[in-house]
Design a protein around this motif. Structure first.
Motif, PDB file in Angstrom:
ATOM      1  N   MET A 144      11.118   4.685  -1.322  1.00  0.00           N
ATOM      2  CA  MET A 144      11.333   3.233  -1.324  1.00  0.00           C
ATOM      3  C   MET A 144      12.302   2.818  -0.222  1.00  0.00           C
ATOM      4  O   MET A 144      12.094   1.798   0.450  1.00  0.00           O
ATOM      5  N   ARG A 145      13.360   3.610  -0.009  1.00  0.00           N
ATOM      6  CA  ARG A 145      14.307   3.304   1.069  1.00  0.00           C
ATOM      7  C   ARG A 145      13.617   3.385   2.436  1.00  0.00           C
ATOM      8  O   ARG A 145      13.851   2.546   3.312  1.00  0.00           O
ATOM      9  N   LEU A 200       1.404  -0.485  -9.186  1.00  0.00           N
ATOM     10  CA  LEU A 200       2.810  -0.601  -8.811  1.00  0.00           C
ATOM     11  C   LEU A 200       3.716  -0.041  -9.906  1.00  0.00           C
ATOM     12  O   LEU A 200       4.921   0.065  -9.721  1.00  0.00           O
ATOM     13  N   THR A 201       3.135   0.313 -11.039  1.00  0.00           N
ATOM     14  CA  THR A 201       3.867   0.938 -12.143  1.00  0.00           C
ATOM     15  C   THR A 201       3.091   2.151 -12.619  1.00  0.00           C
ATOM     16  O   THR A 201       1.903   2.048 -12.928  1.00  0.00           O
ATOM     17  N   GLY A 202       3.747   3.294 -12.681  1.00  0.00           N
ATOM     18  CA  GLY A 202       3.121   4.519 -13.174  1.00  0.00           C
ATOM     19  C   GLY A 202       3.860   5.020 -14.399  1.00  0.00           C
ATOM     20  O   GLY A 202       5.081   4.922 -14.480  1.00  0.00           O
ATOM     21  N   LEU A 236       0.830  -1.211   0.000  1.00  0.00           N
ATOM     22  CA  LEU A 236       0.000   0.000   0.000  1.00  0.00           C
ATOM     23  C   LEU A 236       0.864   1.260   0.000  1.00  0.00           C
ATOM     24  O   LEU A 236       0.554   2.233  -0.684  1.00  0.00           O
ATOM     25  N   GLN A 237       1.953   1.237   0.751  1.00  0.00           N
ATOM     26  CA  GLN A 237       2.859   2.388   0.794  1.00  0.00           C
ATOM     27  C   GLN A 237       3.557   2.588  -0.544  1.00  0.00           C
ATOM     28  O   GLN A 237       3.714   3.723  -1.004  1.00  0.00           O
ATOM     29  N   VAL A 238       3.964   1.489  -1.183  1.00  0.00           N
ATOM     30  CA  VAL A 238       4.607   1.584  -2.498  1.00  0.00           C
ATOM     31  C   VAL A 238       3.618   2.130  -3.517  1.00  0.00           C
ATOM     32  O   VAL A 238       3.946   3.041  -4.295  1.00  0.00           O
ATOM     33  N   LYS A 239       2.402   1.610  -3.529  1.00  0.00           N
ATOM     34  CA  LYS A 239       1.373   2.107  -4.459  1.00  0.00           C
ATOM     35  C   LYS A 239       1.142   3.602  -4.261  1.00  0.00           C
ATOM     36  O   LYS A 239       1.044   4.359  -5.224  1.00  0.00           O
ATOM     37  N   VAL A 282       4.042   5.450  -5.749  1.00  0.00           N
ATOM     38  CA  VAL A 282       4.006   5.400  -7.220  1.00  0.00           C
ATOM     39  C   VAL A 282       3.001   6.414  -7.754  1.00  0.00           C
ATOM     40  O   VAL A 282       3.319   7.213  -8.645  1.00  0.00           O
ATOM     41  N   VAL A 283       1.807   6.415  -7.202  1.00  0.00           N
ATOM     42  CA  VAL A 283       0.761   7.338  -7.670  1.00  0.00           C
ATOM     43  C   VAL A 283       1.159   8.789  -7.397  1.00  0.00           C
ATOM     44  O   VAL A 283       1.060   9.650  -8.277  1.00  0.00           O
TER      45      VAL A 283
END
Length: 131
Positions: free
Chosen positions: A122-123, A55-57, A14-17, A20-21
């Motif tokens: 991401m880190r 997960l990809t923008g 959820l944090q990665v999404k 990305v957005v």
């Protein structure tokens, strides 16, 4: 342990999404703000899209509405400016080395600025997971 791992995994996803957005939208906003406007077609051709369950923008300009988008970004002939690391990408638009259109970058600078923010995000996510 398995339940905790699954919970952390879902939380990280959820944090990665979210990152990305947020970063994709910011790249788009900066590019739109910086794109040169003559007739508005190039600015109007910009869009964002998301794949892999966000997960990809992707941010894109051009298409049928403004097929000249890469020539504005990179220039033509003696006006070409290719940022480090983008040579292979830019070369797909190479025609004949002629022309005098000066580069007016709008998308690549926005990407470079926001890439740093995205990698920091991401880190931070990875660090939180490893606790």
């Amino acid at each position: 342990v398995t339940a905790r791992f699954q919970r952390l995994s879902k939380q990280a996803e959820l944090q990665v999404k979210s990152s990305v957005v947020r970063n994709t939208d910011q790249i788009y906003a900066e590019a739109v703000a910086n794109v040169p406007v003559l007739d508005g077609y190039l600015r109007g051709s910009g869009n964002t899209s998301y794949l892999n369950n966000q997960l990809t923008g992707t941010v894109a300009f051009g298409g049928n509405a403004a097929p000249y988008a890469p020539y504005v970004e990179f220039g033509t002939g003696s006006g070409v400016v290719i940022p480090q690391g983008f040579n292979a990408f830019a070369m797909q638009f190479y025609v004949n080395g002629k022309g005098t259109m000066k580069a007016q970058p709008y998308l690549i600078p926005a990407f470079i600025r926001n890439k740093k923010i995205f990698l920091r995000d991401m880190r931070k996510i990875a660090k939180n997971i490893s606790k």
